[in-house]
Design a protein around this motif. Structure first.
Motif, short mmCIF file in Angstrom:
data_model
loop_
_atom_site.label_atom_id
_atom_site.label_comp_id
_atom_site.label_asym_id
_atom_site.label_seq_id
_atom_site.Cartn_x
_atom_site.Cartn_y
_atom_site.Cartn_z
N PRO A 55 0.81 -1.22 0.00
CA PRO A 55 0.00 0.00 0.00
C PRO A 55 0.85 1.28 0.00
N ILE A 56 1.94 1.29 0.73
CA ILE A 56 2.79 2.48 0.75
C ILE A 56 3.50 2.63 -0.59
N GLN A 57 3.89 1.54 -1.23
CA GLN A 57 4.46 1.63 -2.57
C GLN A 57 3.48 2.30 -3.53
N ARG A 58 2.20 1.92 -3.42
CA ARG A 58 1.19 2.52 -4.31
C ARG A 58 1.03 4.02 -4.02
N VAL A 59 1.09 4.41 -2.74
CA VAL A 59 1.00 5.83 -2.39
C VAL A 59 2.19 6.58 -2.97
N ILE A 60 3.38 6.03 -2.84
CA ILE A 60 4.58 6.68 -3.38
C ILE A 60 4.45 6.88 -4.88
N ARG A 61 3.95 5.86 -5.57
CA ARG A 61 3.75 6.00 -7.02
C ARG A 61 2.72 7.08 -7.33
N GLN A 98 -6.62 8.19 1.25
CA GLN A 98 -7.28 7.52 2.37
C GLN A 98 -8.37 6.56 1.87
N ARG A 99 -9.08 6.94 0.82
CA ARG A 99 -10.12 6.06 0.27
C ARG A 99 -9.51 4.87 -0.47
N GLU A 100 -8.44 5.11 -1.24
CA GLU A 100 -7.86 4.05 -2.06
C GLU A 100 -7.03 3.06 -1.25
N GLU A 101 -6.54 3.48 -0.10
CA GLU A 101 -5.70 2.61 0.74
C GLU A 101 -6.30 2.52 2.14
N PRO A 102 -7.46 1.87 2.29
CA PRO A 102 -8.14 1.84 3.59
C PRO A 102 -7.40 1.05 4.67
N THR A 103 -6.41 0.24 4.28
CA THR A 103 -5.66 -0.50 5.30
C THR A 103 -4.61 0.37 5.98
N LEU A 104 -4.33 1.54 5.42
CA LEU A 104 -3.34 2.44 6.03
C LEU A 104 -4.02 3.35 7.03
N ARG A 105 -3.39 3.53 8.17
CA ARG A 105 -3.89 4.41 9.23
C ARG A 105 -3.30 5.81 9.01
N SER A 106 -4.18 6.81 8.96
CA SER A 106 -3.70 8.19 8.76
C SER A 106 -3.43 8.85 10.11
N TRP A 107 -2.52 9.82 10.10
CA TRP A 107 -2.15 10.52 11.33
C TRP A 107 -1.67 11.93 10.99
N LEU A 108 -1.67 12.77 12.01
CA LEU A 108 -1.25 14.16 11.89
C LEU A 108 -0.47 14.53 13.14
N SER A 109 0.64 15.21 12.98
CA SER A 109 1.39 15.70 14.15
C SER A 109 1.66 17.19 13.97
N GLU A 110 1.47 17.91 15.05
CA GLU A 110 1.73 19.35 15.05
C GLU A 110 3.23 19.60 15.18
N ALA A 111 3.67 20.78 14.81
CA ALA A 111 5.08 21.16 14.93
C ALA A 111 5.46 21.24 16.40
N LEU A 165 0.73 8.28 6.61
CA LEU A 165 -0.02 7.04 6.58
C LEU A 165 0.88 5.93 7.09
N THR A 166 0.31 5.04 7.88
CA THR A 166 1.08 3.94 8.47
C THR A 166 0.46 2.61 8.10
N ASP A 167 1.32 1.68 7.70
CA ASP A 167 0.91 0.29 7.47
C ASP A 167 1.30 -0.47 8.73
N ASP A 168 0.33 -0.75 9.58
CA ASP A 168 0.61 -1.43 10.84
C ASP A 168 1.03 -2.88 10.64
N ASN A 169 0.71 -3.46 9.47
CA ASN A 169 1.11 -4.84 9.20
C ASN A 169 2.61 -4.98 8.96
N THR A 170 3.22 -3.95 8.38
CA THR A 170 4.66 -4.01 8.08
C THR A 170 5.47 -3.06 8.96
N SER A 171 4.79 -2.29 9.81
CA SER A 171 5.45 -1.29 10.67
C SER A 171 6.23 -0.27 9.84
N GLU A 172 5.59 0.18 8.77
CA GLU A 172 6.19 1.19 7.91
C GLU A 172 5.23 2.38 7.79
#
Length: 102
Positions: free
Chosen positions: A22-28, A66-79, A89-96
């Motif tokens: 899933p992260i490979q697809r996002v990068i592409r 977010q719609r195309e990769e529903p297995t990825l968990r989205s997150w936001l961090s402030e400065a 986006l995080t893939d909890d299955n691969t810890s990436e």
């Protein structure tokens, strides 16, 4: 012949580096918008590897990812005083994860 669509990638600046499909697809997908890999960091306590991107994505593309990769968990961090604001986006299955500067 190697099928690049399913193989894990390890590479240089500007190319796909993640093992997570899933992260490979996002990068592409974000690469089509001119956003490239700026680096990869490893050794985090709960995430094995983070692929850092050169720019943020538009709100429209963020929603599509977010719609195309529903297995990825989205997150936001402030400065913070030591880190810039980012979202990702995080893939909890691969810890990436993939991270976009805000």
């Amino acid at each position: 012949m190697v099928d690049e669509a399913t193989m894990p990638f390890r590479v240089q600046r500007g190319m796909i580096v993640a093992d997570s499909l899933p992260i490979q697809r996002v990068i592409r997908r974000v690469g089509d918008e001119g956003i490239t890999v700026s680096g990869v960091s490893a050794g985090w306590s709960q995430i094995r590897e983070v692929t850092h991107m050169t720019a943020d994505v538009s709100e429209g593309l963020w929603g599509i990812l977010q719609r195309e990769e529903p297995t990825l968990r989205s997150w936001l961090s402030e400065a913070t005083p030591h880190n810039r604001a980012e979202r990702g986006l995080t893939d909890d299955n691969t810890s990436e994860a993939i991270s976009f500067p805000r």
